[in-house]
Design a protein around this motif. Structure first.
Motif, PDB file in Angstrom:
ATOM      1  N   GLY A  75      -1.852   4.350 -11.287  1.00 25.41           N
ATOM      2  CA  GLY A  75      -2.291   2.965 -11.310  1.00 25.41           C
ATOM      3  C   GLY A  75      -1.679   2.142 -10.211  1.00 25.41           C
ATOM      4  O   GLY A  75      -0.945   2.645  -9.349  1.00 25.41           O
ATOM      5  N   LEU A  76      -1.979   0.840 -10.259  1.00 23.80           N
ATOM      6  CA  LEU A  76      -1.475  -0.137  -9.301  1.00 23.80           C
ATOM      7  C   LEU A  76      -0.778  -1.251 -10.062  1.00 23.80           C
ATOM      8  O   LEU A  76      -1.192  -1.612 -11.169  1.00 23.80           O
ATOM      9  CB  LEU A  76      -2.620  -0.727  -8.476  1.00 23.80           C
ATOM     10  CG  LEU A  76      -3.526   0.241  -7.728  1.00 23.80           C
ATOM     11  CD1 LEU A  76      -4.676  -0.521  -7.078  1.00 23.80           C
ATOM     12  CD2 LEU A  76      -2.745   1.025  -6.670  1.00 23.80           C
ATOM     13  N   LEU A  77       0.259  -1.823  -9.460  1.00 28.70           N
ATOM     14  CA  LEU A  77       0.902  -3.026  -9.975  1.00 28.70           C
ATOM     15  C   LEU A  77       0.650  -4.123  -8.955  1.00 28.70           C
ATOM     16  O   LEU A  77       1.071  -4.019  -7.800  1.00 28.70           O
ATOM     17  CB  LEU A  77       2.400  -2.804 -10.172  1.00 28.70           C
ATOM     18  CG  LEU A  77       3.203  -3.994 -10.704  1.00 28.70           C
ATOM     19  CD1 LEU A  77       2.663  -4.480 -12.038  1.00 28.70           C
ATOM     20  CD2 LEU A  77       4.683  -3.624 -10.826  1.00 28.70           C
ATOM     21  N   LEU A  78      -0.047  -5.176  -9.369  1.00 28.89           N
ATOM     22  CA  LEU A  78      -0.568  -6.177  -8.445  1.00 28.89           C
ATOM     23  C   LEU A  78       0.288  -7.435  -8.412  1.00 28.89           C
ATOM     24  O   LEU A  78       0.631  -8.000  -9.464  1.00 28.89           O
ATOM     25  CB  LEU A  78      -1.992  -6.546  -8.840  1.00 28.89           C
ATOM     26  CG  LEU A  78      -2.971  -5.374  -8.981  1.00 28.89           C
ATOM     27  CD1 LEU A  78      -4.334  -5.880  -9.412  1.00 28.89           C
ATOM     28  CD2 LEU A  78      -3.066  -4.572  -7.692  1.00 28.89           C
ATOM     29  N   PHE A  79       0.590  -7.877  -7.191  1.00 33.63           N
ATOM     30  CA  PHE A  79       1.299  -9.126  -6.938  1.00 33.63           C
ATOM     31  C   PHE A  79       0.451  -9.966  -5.988  1.00 33.63           C
ATOM     32  O   PHE A  79      -0.235  -9.437  -5.111  1.00 33.63           O
ATOM     33  CB  PHE A  79       2.658  -8.866  -6.281  1.00 33.63           C
ATOM     34  CG  PHE A  79       3.600  -8.041  -7.114  1.00 33.63           C
ATOM     35  CD1 PHE A  79       4.458  -8.643  -8.021  1.00 33.63           C
ATOM     36  CD2 PHE A  79       3.634  -6.660  -6.984  1.00 33.63           C
ATOM     37  CE1 PHE A  79       5.324  -7.887  -8.788  1.00 33.63           C
ATOM     38  CE2 PHE A  79       4.501  -5.889  -7.746  1.00 33.63           C
ATOM     39  CZ  PHE A  79       5.340  -6.505  -8.655  1.00 33.63           C
ATOM     40  N   GLY A  80       0.527 -11.292  -6.143  1.00 30.99           N
ATOM     41  CA  GLY A  80      -0.287 -12.171  -5.312  1.00 30.99           C
ATOM     42  C   GLY A  80       0.531 -13.136  -4.486  1.00 30.99           C
ATOM     43  O   GLY A  80       1.572 -13.630  -4.935  1.00 30.99           O
TER      44      GLY A  80
END
Length: 329
Positions: A75-80
Motif C-alpha cells: 500500500g501507500l501512506l499519503l501525505f499532502g
C-alpha cells in the motif's frame, strides 16, 4: 548435547539450507511506501535530505503508485503539501484537499486496486504554525489545545474516508483523537473504514528529513508536549491500551529502529495488526553511509527491515519499499 554432537553450523552451510530454516521473512506485500503530494503538474521535486524521494504532483504520483503496484507493495501512506496554510488547517479536511483529490484519482485507476490507500491524519502540514493541532496563545506563551484540535482531526478523518481512503492513520498524538474520529466516521456512514493509530509516536530527532519533505517544521517551540518521551516504555503501553479502547483497529509504531524494544513489548501484549514506520532519519542516515561506502546498501537495507519484522511488526512503512521489493522479487 554439546559440541561435537551439536553443530549449529550444519543448518547454515548453504543458501538453500539457510532459506529453509529462516525464521523471519520479508515480502513486498508487507511494505508500505509513503508519498508526498504537492500542487502542480509534472512536478517531481527531489527532497535534498532523502535521496530518491520526491514531492510529487498528482499526475506524477499516479505514475509512482503504478510502479508500486507493479512491484507488489502492500500500500501507500499519503501525505499532502497544500498550496496554502492557515490556523485552522483547512487543507486537511477540505473536500478538494490535495490528498482527497489524489484518493479519488487513485480509486478510479484499476491498476492500483492491489494497493491499500492509507491516509495520514494530522494537521502539521496544513497549519501556518506547523503544529499538529490548534494553537492557543496566552500573551507570549502558547500551547496546543488538545480538545479544540479533536473536532478538526475528526473532520479530516471523515473527509479522507469519504474521498476513498481504505485506512485513516492519525499521527497527531492528541488525547481522545481515535474516539473522535470513530464517532465522526460512524455518523457519516463510514463505519467500515479502519483506524490505524500511531499509538505510541515518540518525539524523535529522527523526523528531521520528513519535516523538509512535508514542509511541517514547527514555527515555534517543539512537539514534546504531545509526542511521547523516548524514555518511557510503560507509558507507551498505556497509550496503546487507550487507543484500542477508543476503537483503533490497527497500530503503527514510530520510529522503528531506535524503538525496537517498544515494538517487541507491544507485540507481546496486543493482538491487533501492527506496523512500524522506518522514519526519514533512519532512511537518510543509512543513505549517508551508503554514499560514503561505509555500508553495503542492499545488505544493510534488508537487515534493517528484517530487524523491524523480527521485533514483531506485521508490516513496515518505509522509503526503502520499492528498493526492497525489487530485491525480494
Amino acid at each position: 548435547m554439546n559440541f561435537p554432537v551439536t553443530r549449529m553450523r550444519r543448518l547454515r552451510r548453504t543458501e538453500a539450507m539457510r532459506s529453509l530454516v529462516r525464521e523471519t521473512h520479508l515480502h513486498p506485500g508487507a511494505l508500505i511506501y509513503p508519498l508526498f503530494l504537492c500542487p502542480g503538474e509534472g512536478v517531481r521535486r527531489p527532497i535534498g535530505s532523502m535521496p530518491n524521494v520526491y514531492n510529487l504532483s498528482l499526475d506524477e504520483a499516479v505514475k509512482e503508485a503504478e510502479r508500486c503496484a507493479a512491484l507488489g507493495l502492500g500500500g501507500l501512506l499519503l501525505f499532502g503539501l497544500p498550496s496554502q496554510k492557515d490556523e485552522e488547517a483547512t487543507g486537511a479536511w477540505a473536500d478538494d484537499g490535495i490528498v482527497q483529490n489524489a484518493l479519488r484519482a487513485f480509486k478510479k485507476n484499476r491498476t492500483l486496486d492491489s494497493l491499500v490507500m492509507m491516509a495520514d491524519v494530522c494537521l502539521c502540514e496544513y497549519t501556518s504554525h506547523g503544529h499538529c493541532g490548534v494553537v492557543a496563545r496566552d500573551g507570549d506563551h502558547y500551547h496546543v489545545d488538545n480538545d479544540a484540535s479533536l473536532a478538526l482531526l475528526a473532520k479530516t478523518a471523515a473527509s479522507l474516508a469519504r474521498a476513498g481512503a481504505d485506512i485513516v492513520a492519525p499521527s497527531d498524538m492528541m488525547d481522545g483523537r481515535v474516539a473522535a474520529m470513530r464517532e465522526a466516521m460512524d455518523l457519516a456512514s463510514l463505519e467500515d473504514v479502519p483506524i490505524l493509530s500511531y499509538a505510541s509516536k515518540f518525539a524523535s530527532a529522527f523526523y528531521g528529513p520528513f519535516r523538509e519533505a512535508a514542509d511541517s517544521t514547527p514555527q515555534f517551540g517543539d512537539r514534546r508536549s504531545y509526542q511521547m518521551d523516548g524514555a518511557n516504555l510503560r507509558e507507551a503501553m498505556r497509550e496503546i491500551e487507550l487507543d484500542i479502547a477508543e476503537g483503533a483497529d490497527m497500530l503503527l509504531m514510530k520510529p522503528a529502529m531506535p524503538y525496537l524494544d517498544v515494538i517487541r513489548e507491544a507485540r507481546q501484549r496486543f493482538d491487533l495488526p501492527m506496523g512500524a514506520y522506518q522514519v526519514s532519519g533512519e532512511y537518510s542516515m543509512l543513505h549517508a553511509a551508503f554514499e560514503r561506502g561505509w555500508l553495503e546498501p542492499q545488505r544493510a537495507m534488508m537487515e534493517s527491515l528484517l530487524s523491524i519484522r523480527r521485533a514483531g511488526a506485521d508490516f513496515i512503512v518505509t522509503y526503502f519499499a520499492k528498493d526492497a521489493a525489487q530485491v525480494l522479487g
